[in-house]
Design an enzyme around this catalytic site. Structure first.
Site, PDB file in Angstrom:
ATOM      1  N   HIS A 148       0.829  -1.194   0.000  1.00 34.01           N
ATOM      2  CA  HIS A 148       0.000   0.000   0.000  1.00 34.01           C
ATOM      3  C   HIS A 148       0.873   1.258   0.000  1.00 34.01           C
ATOM      4  O   HIS A 148       2.078   1.190   0.248  1.00 34.01           O
ATOM      5  CB  HIS A 148      -0.923   0.031   1.220  1.00 34.01           C
ATOM      6  N   LYS A 152      -0.544   4.951   4.462  1.00 31.67           N
ATOM      7  CA  LYS A 152      -1.440   4.030   5.170  1.00 31.67           C
ATOM      8  C   LYS A 152      -0.917   3.811   6.584  1.00 31.67           C
ATOM      9  O   LYS A 152       0.266   3.552   6.790  1.00 31.67           O
ATOM     10  CB  LYS A 152      -1.545   2.697   4.431  1.00 31.67           C
TER      11      LYS A 152
END
Length: 258
Positions: A148, A152
């Protein structure tokens, strides 16, 4: 037409949701919300806007709320929504077992839909991966990686956990008893039942998840890559339109829609 309330309307996901609602003739942007100090510009969207759920939700009875914020904020929102009666679609990740138990309590009062990943493709994987586990048998080691963007805040991702959990259950294992979230140092040889989940962070990756099946002399990799946040936003809007006609009593998920 389904009335929609977007929480965190100026964030990455919120902005995608606002745009897609405005482009959809079957949906209406009833209200938007942001944190105090971040609300500048919301009044240009032509709907109810504000920073307080208590003030906003009473103005949009029956509107379906979509929330991709943080666990504490989501639980606070549910407290208010359970009073005003607004259904809630939750895409928030990083919730603890205690948080989820509270969500279940609120679901007795209002319709709630919760999915760690709103992608249709990921939710199809939740059905397919257990079948692969059963067909390949116990000789195949199960692992998971997820990638990600560098902003995040939780790891492993809620999607990776859900995918790994469904694989563990298919093998008759309790995920919390066999999970290995990263490995470091002299950890010893991999045990037969453990399932490793590795998190990678960098750049602007929307979300990649790969399930691995390592067998004797071969391996299978099943990968889902999200190219745009619109993937998740479209899934959340699909869930919202569906949830508008549901009753309280359980926490709904994508399996209920398919």
């Amino acid at each position: 037409m389904t009335d929609i309330v977007i929480i965190g309307a100026k964030g990455r996901m919120g902005a995608s949701l606002v745009r897609l609602v405005q482009e959809n003739d079957d949906l209406k942007l009833a209200a938007v919300m942001e944190r105090s100090g971040c609300e500048k510009g919301l009044d240009t969207l032509g709907c109810v806007c504000g920073t307080s759920p208590e003030e906003v939700l009473v103005k949009v009875p029956g509107a379906v709320i979509i929330d991709f914020t943080a666990p504490a904020a989501t639980l606070k929102l549910l407290e208010t929504a359970s009073i005003t009666g607004n259904p809630v679609v939750i895409g928030t990740t990083g919730m603890t077992a205690e948080d989820l138990a509270k969500v279940g309590e609120y679901a007795k009062k209002i319709p709630i839909f919760l999915a760690p990943n709103m992608s249709v493709g990921v939710n199809v994987l939740l059905k397919i991966l257990p079948e692969l586990v059963r067909m390949l048998g116990p000789d195949y080691d199960l692992e998971m990686t997820e990638i990600h963007h560098n902003k995040k805040v939780d790891a492993p991702s809620g999607t990776a956990l859900k995918l790994a959990e469904c694989m563990a259950e298919a093998r008759g294992l309790v995920y919390d008893e066999v999970k290995k979230h990263g490995r470091d140092g002299i950890v010893g040889a991999r045990t037969k039942d453990e399932i490793g989940v590795m998190a990678v962070r960098g750049g602007d990756v929307v979300g990649d998840h790969t399930a691995y099946f390592f067998g004797p002399g071969e391996r299978i990799e099943v990968t889902h890559r999200a190219h745009s946040r619109d993937t998740f936003a479209q899934g959340a809007l699909r869930a919202a339109a569906w949830l508008a006609t549901q009753k309280p009593g359980k926490v709904y998920n994508m399996a209920d829609i398919f």
